[in-house]
Enzyme design. Sequence first.
Site, PDB file in Angstrom:
ATOM      1  N   LYS A   1      -1.408   5.700   8.399  1.00 45.38           N
ATOM      2  CA  LYS A   1      -0.663   5.675   7.137  1.00 45.38           C
ATOM      3  C   LYS A   1      -1.606   5.803   5.948  1.00 45.38           C
ATOM      4  O   LYS A   1      -1.390   6.608   5.033  1.00 45.38           O
ATOM      5  CB  LYS A   1       0.138   4.372   7.020  1.00 45.38           C
TER       6      LYS A   1
ATOM      7  N   LYS B   1      -7.883   1.360  -2.763  1.00 44.96           N
ATOM      8  CA  LYS B   1      -7.522   1.027  -1.377  1.00 44.96           C
ATOM      9  C   LYS B   1      -7.642   2.243  -0.464  1.00 44.96           C
ATOM     10  O   LYS B   1      -8.229   2.170   0.618  1.00 44.96           O
ATOM     11  CB  LYS B   1      -6.088   0.478  -1.341  1.00 44.96           C
TER      12      LYS B   1
ATOM     13  N   THR C   1       0.872  -1.175   0.000  1.00 41.60           N
ATOM     14  CA  THR C   1       0.000   0.000   0.000  1.00 41.60           C
ATOM     15  C   THR C   1       0.906   1.221   0.000  1.00 41.60           C
ATOM     16  O   THR C   1       1.610   1.483   0.979  1.00 41.60           O
ATOM     17  CB  THR C   1      -0.912   0.013   1.233  1.00 41.60           C
TER      18      THR C   1
END
Length: 290
Positions: free
Chosen positions: A237, A162, A87
């Site tokens: 994050k 995502k 990611t």
Amino acid sequence: MKIGFIGLGNMGGPMAANLAKAGHEVTGFDTADVEIEGVAKAGSATEVASGAQVVITMLPNGAILRAVADEIIPAMEKGAVFLDCSTVDVESARVVAEQAQAAGLEPLDAPVSGGVTGAAAGTLTFMVGGSDMGFAAVKELFDVMGQKAVLCGPSGNGQAAKICNNMILGVTMIATCEAFALADKLGLDRQALFDVVSTSSGYSWSMNAYCPAPGIGPKSPADNGYQPGFAAELMLKDLRLAQQAAEAADADTPMGQAARDLYAQFVENEDGSGRDFSAMLPRFETRSRG
């Protein structure tokens, strides 16, 4: 299939092990000296990439992805698939994809949802950016490592999917925790709140599948002292990546920005580090409006 796997940590290790169990020839490399059952160890990322039909990466951030890409792309055979499951920021995903395409490779960005438990069980969801051809070439690998893979469009769109998904998750978890804390102060029983919301318009994954209140709904990290299923640091994050993308795209995302700021406060200045992202509930329990 001959597979190279770079990044054998909490996520990558179980994913590589599942591929090996399914009969694929898997060679792995990690900067830490780890042993993964069924996975042959290589001495470098370049060694892993050489001769592999598919190279899978699971790395911490975009800067490391770019550095690894610089190292392995020249070693990969033309026509091989570069499958990045990290990611990272959308820009890094697209830069690496362009670099791979220029070298005659098939790039795919395919971040995952499902956490360490999903990686071990082979039940991850993959959000994939890239070509139809690249997606088809590794579909059987997605089927081994996960329960669902969705092709979201060209390179970078897997990362976009995502971060949009996890921005929703961060916002809804905060709202769910706020609602339980408010219900407590209003004298409303938590089970009653769950019974109403879980079958009404407030329904969400944060409430129904991952309830932040201990002893309410299906078992969740709240029932284990908020030991991380999905760590608050990882949520932070992803929310930062979402805001980075929003700024680049000139998108107005005030709720996403507020969620990022709250998780930053929780992780960096309070007791959120090392706890599940649903531990926002005990945070709100002890706070007053002022």
